[in-house]
Design an enzyme around this catalytic site. Structure first.
Site, mmCIF file in Angstrom:
data_model
loop_
_atom_site.group_PDB
_atom_site.id
_atom_site.type_symbol
_atom_site.label_atom_id
_atom_site.label_comp_id
_atom_site.label_asym_id
_atom_site.label_seq_id
_atom_site.Cartn_x
_atom_site.Cartn_y
_atom_site.Cartn_z
ATOM 1 N N CYS B 87 0.833 -1.209 0.000
ATOM 2 C CA CYS B 87 0.000 0.000 0.000
ATOM 3 C C CYS B 87 0.867 1.259 0.000
ATOM 4 O O CYS B 87 1.520 1.553 -0.976
ATOM 5 C CB CYS B 87 -0.987 -0.046 1.159
ATOM 6 S SG CYS B 87 -2.329 1.133 0.973
ATOM 7 N N HIS B 204 -3.588 -5.579 1.097
ATOM 8 C CA HIS B 204 -2.878 -5.801 2.371
ATOM 9 C C HIS B 204 -2.850 -7.285 2.753
ATOM 10 O O HIS B 204 -3.760 -7.753 3.435
ATOM 11 C CB HIS B 204 -3.590 -5.037 3.487
ATOM 12 C CG HIS B 204 -3.366 -3.568 3.441
ATOM 13 N ND1 HIS B 204 -2.308 -2.962 4.069
ATOM 14 C CD2 HIS B 204 -4.063 -2.580 2.844
ATOM 15 C CE1 HIS B 204 -2.361 -1.648 3.874
ATOM 16 N NE2 HIS B 204 -3.416 -1.390 3.120
ATOM 17 N N GLU B 206 -1.074 -8.704 4.996
ATOM 18 C CA GLU B 206 -0.910 -8.883 6.447
ATOM 19 C C GLU B 206 -2.242 -8.818 7.189
ATOM 20 O O GLU B 206 -2.336 -9.220 8.331
ATOM 21 C CB GLU B 206 0.075 -7.837 6.993
ATOM 22 C CG GLU B 206 -0.475 -6.431 7.213
ATOM 23 C CD GLU B 206 -0.634 -5.610 5.935
ATOM 24 O OE1 GLU B 206 -0.448 -6.179 4.845
ATOM 25 O OE2 GLU B 206 -0.976 -4.416 6.025
#
Lengths: 79, 247
Positions: B87, B204, B206
């Site tokens: 990002c 994302h 994660e």
């Protein structure tokens, strides 16, 4: 001396903000607005008397940081 | 393996990355503050997390790219170390010139925060080696400037080189205008450099790496890095100081 730097999106790069402003102006009755491009305006106060030096420094600042030359063009005026 | 998570003022996904690498994947992880000019330990990979570094002032990533730590990241990347930018991290890598292209405002002008589907276009990278070509991953995006732009020549080149790693698609893997959330050229969601060791993606991973969060698709990306490091470097790694010496 003072410098005025203008950073604008390159021709051919879509400007979604400009398009939104254009539509808004249209809805306010300004039907003759053909295109709107948004950009950035930067004022720089420079402790420098040599205009040529200021010019080359500003060019460097624009290339390095003030503009992303992949998507933006710039020009500046030194006063 | 040991990984570095870079922290800028305004990073806000740094702890998520740390958590995913350390507690989900069981790796050693250190936070590196942006003022550090070199890495003190050897790392198998560097993670530039999402957030709003320097408040997104001027342009996203434009100020962060001149942080002292970026010299270390640049050196690490140039000697083959794995670098992933997620990002805002992707935006920083673009501004730093470690990846080609630039980000524009989303076509809709809106900040978009939702799950999207991405298709693995190239599985032969250190970041997708746990995937198969054509796999469809569901990963959330959260950005206002994810509208990837590059000139036609660059787009043709990165497509030809297999540098386009992830593309936005629908849940069946169909790549279309409707499945493009932000107006990105060629539906691009993630690209790597020519050498394959620097990778940027807007979604994302994660945030979707463990079952308790309801989705583990993102783990494929992070686990790929770990798998690559363990196989190809046998745990050795490079640090910026080594790079300086090599020069």
């Amino acid at each position: 001396m003072n410098a005025k730097v203008f950073v604008t999106l390159k021709k051919g790069v879509l400007d979604p903000q400009g398009k939104a402003v254009q539509h808004s102006l249209g809805s306010l009755g300004y039907g003759n607005v053909q295109d709107v491009r948004l950009g950035k305006y930067v004022e720089i106060k420079l402790d420098e008397t040599d205009k040529a030096k200021a010019d080359s420094q500003l060019r460097e600042m624009c290339d390095k940081l003030l503009a992303n030359t992949v998507i933006e063009d710039y020009h500046f005026v030194i006063e | 393996m040991r990984y570095a998570v870079i922290v800028f003022p305004g990073s806000n996904c740094d702890h998520d990355c740390y958590h995913a690498m350390k507690h989900v994947l069981g790796q050693e992880v250190d936070f590196i503050w942006h003022k550090e000019e070199s890495f003190q330990k050897k790392y198998d990979g560097v993670i530039i997390p999402g957030g709003f570094s320097y408040g997104d002032y001027l342009r996203t990533g434009a100020i962060a790219r001149f942080s002292p730590v970026m010299k270390a990241v640049d050196g690490f990347a140039k000697c083959g170390g794995l670098v992933i930018g997620i990002c805002n991290g992707f935006q920083i890598l673009l501004e730093a010139g470690l990846l080609p292209g630039a980000m524009l405002r989303n076509e809709s002008l809106k900040f978009i925060c939702k799950d999207v589907y991405v298709k693995v276009e190239n599985e032969q990278t250190p970041f997708t080696r746990c995937c198969n070509r054509g796999d469809v991953l569901r990963i959330p995006i959260a950005h206002a400037e994810g509208n990837y732009f590059a000139d036609d020549e660059t787009l043709a080149r990165i497509e030809e080189n297999g540098q386009v790693v992830l593309k936005y698609c629908d849940k069946d893997g169909e790549i279309s205008q409707e499945s493009n959330p932000n107006g990105s050229a060629h539906n691009i969601a993630g690209i790597c450099n020519e050498a394959r060791n620097v990778f940027g993606m807007m979604p994302h991973p994660e945030r979707c790496s463990e079952a308790i969060l309801g989705n583990t698709d993102g783990k494929n990306i992070l686990a790929s890095m770990v798998s690559h490091s363990s196989i190809f470097t046998g745990g050795c790694s490079i640090r910026y100081t080594d790079y300086k010496q090599a020069q």
